[in-house]
Scaffold this active site. Structure first.
Site, PDB file in Angstrom:
ATOM      1  N   ASP A   8     -52.193  94.333  10.749  1.00 50.20           N
ATOM      2  CA  ASP A   8     -51.900  95.404  11.694  1.00 50.20           C
ATOM      3  C   ASP A   8     -52.592  96.668  11.174  1.00 50.20           C
ATOM      4  O   ASP A   8     -52.995  96.729  10.004  1.00 50.20           O
ATOM      5  CB  ASP A   8     -50.391  95.595  11.768  1.00 50.20           C
ATOM      6  CG  ASP A   8     -49.995  96.802  12.585  1.00 50.20           C
ATOM      7  OD1 ASP A   8     -50.476  96.936  13.728  1.00 50.20           O
ATOM      8  OD2 ASP A   8     -49.208  97.620  12.072  1.00 50.20           O
ATOM      9  N   ASP A  10     -51.841 100.638  12.291  1.00 52.88           N
ATOM     10  CA  ASP A  10     -50.960 101.792  12.074  1.00 52.88           C
ATOM     11  C   ASP A  10     -49.649 101.358  11.430  1.00 52.88           C
ATOM     12  O   ASP A  10     -48.954 100.474  11.934  1.00 52.88           O
ATOM     13  CB  ASP A  10     -50.671 102.481  13.401  1.00 52.88           C
ATOM     14  CG  ASP A  10     -51.939 102.950  14.092  1.00 52.88           C
ATOM     15  OD1 ASP A  10     -52.496 103.964  13.651  1.00 52.88           O
ATOM     16  OD2 ASP A  10     -52.372 102.292  15.056  1.00 52.88           O
ATOM     17  N   ASP A 164     -46.126  95.955   9.755  1.00 51.34           N
ATOM     18  CA  ASP A 164     -44.916  96.728   9.472  1.00 51.34           C
ATOM     19  C   ASP A 164     -43.883  96.636  10.586  1.00 51.34           C
ATOM     20  O   ASP A 164     -42.850  97.293  10.521  1.00 51.34           O
ATOM     21  CB  ASP A 164     -45.274  98.195   9.251  1.00 51.34           C
ATOM     22  CG  ASP A 164     -45.637  98.889  10.560  1.00 51.34           C
ATOM     23  OD1 ASP A 164     -46.499  98.358  11.294  1.00 51.34           O
ATOM     24  OD2 ASP A 164     -45.067  99.955  10.859  1.00 51.34           O
TER      25      ASP A 164
END
Length: 345
Positions: A8, A10, A164
């Protein structure tokens, strides 16, 4: 064997929340709402900018959505890297992963994702960079992952995704690949409990890959070749009577649970994380005292927090200590228990 690493963007590779928040506050200013804090936006970001803006603007202003999205994109494109930075350990880790195919799947638009990675000197590490507009469906759909697996000719059993967000974990699960949650991003651990593994710094990914790929290291992340150096689990009753304290980094000595040991290494459960290759100081004692506490030092080989656990599993190789360390400790514990008539509880 893991061959493909998907990341991922951001909250995983880069911390971009300040620039996203600033652009959002600029975009919604005509609606007389906000300004929003980075903490508020952290809770909402992840599903793409259109979804995010839909959740921010009042229902009676929903007809202005496209205009607000346009204002955001113009402002954000002009200020992509004002405050955005790679997280600690990201660039160093990527530079050590040369043997792996690597890709990024972001719910940020592809052009913006590539611009961020390029501006931070990270783009060249990746074979493929996909954004929310690269395929018909975005995370948590498995579609972007399936596309990358097909484009690179890699089987699902040979890939993992690190992110995240629960969106990353869900997408990975649906695609049938391994999932790694990073705990330093925009979501709390309660959102990440479904991940196969958790890491608290990107540098720990190197240890996790060693765990998954190495034939010399078992599923328990052994720190030595078990054929030559047996490891012994510490019985729970012994844990009750053994006192182990460690000093990690600049912290004071703290109680730590000894889980297993060998002549050359230890595995402990610690309330705090330790940096890979750092040296930790240890002091161990047993009931009826050993005349003195025994001090030794160990070099950290891995530090992993798995499946939502609040503690950290740390494996370390003993680099400095007394001879016959474990014999002395466990002999004392054994004698102590026998003296109590075998009343272990």
């Amino acid at each position: 064997m893991i061959k493909l690493l998907i990341f991922d963007l951001d909250g995983t590779l880069v911390d971009s929340i300040q620039d996203i928040t600033d652009a959002l506050n600029y975009a919604v200013a005509p609606l007389n709402i906000g300004p929003f804090s980075t903490a508020e936006i952290k809770e909402k970001v992840g599903s793409g900018i259109t979804k995010l803006i839909e959740g921010l603007i009042p229902e009676e202003k929903s007809g202005m959505r496209d205009e607000i999205v346009k204002r955001f994109l113009e402002q954000y494109s002009a200020h992509l890297l004002d405050n955005t930075r790679a997280y600690p350990g990201v660039k160093e880790t990527l530079s050590k992963l040369g043997d792996y195919r690597k890709a990024v799947i972001s719910n940020k638009r592809e052009a913006l994702s590539k611009a961020v990675l390029d501006g931070l000197g990270l783009a060249d590490f990746f074979d493929i960079i996909l954004g929310s507009d690269s395929v018909p469906e975005k995370k948590p759909s498995p579609a972007p992952i399936i596309k990358i697996l097909g484009d690179l000719g890699i089987d699902k059993d040979e890939a993992l995704i690190a992110g995240d967000s629960n969106l990353d974990i869900e997408a990975g699960k649906k695609a049938g690949i391994k999932t790694v949650a990073v705990t330093y991003g925009y979501r709390g651990k309660e959102f990440l409990a479904g991940a196969d593994y958790m890491i608290d710094n990107m540098s720990y990914l190197l240890t996790l890959l060693q765990k998954l790929n190495s034939r010399e290291i078992s599923a328990e992340v052994n720190i030595q070749d078990s054929r030559r150096e047996p490891r012994y689990a510490v019985p729970e009753i012994y844990q009750k009577y053994i006192s182990l304290k460690t000093r990690i980094g600049l912290r004071d000595f703290m109680p730590t649970v000894l889980l297993d040991f060998s002549r050359k290494g230890i595995k402990v459960k610690s309330p705090v994380a330790a940096e890979i290759d750092s040296t930790i100081d240890c002091v161990i004692s047993a009931p009826k005292s050993l005349d003195r506490e025994i001090a030794f030092r160990a070099k950290v080989r891995y530090c992993i927090s798995e499946q939502g656990a609040s503690d950290f599993l740390i494996g370390a190789a003993i680099v400095e200590g007394a001879d016959n360390l474990w014999f002395n400790i466990f002999s004392k514990v054994h004698d102590f228990i026998i003296e109590r008539g075998g009343d272990f509880f």
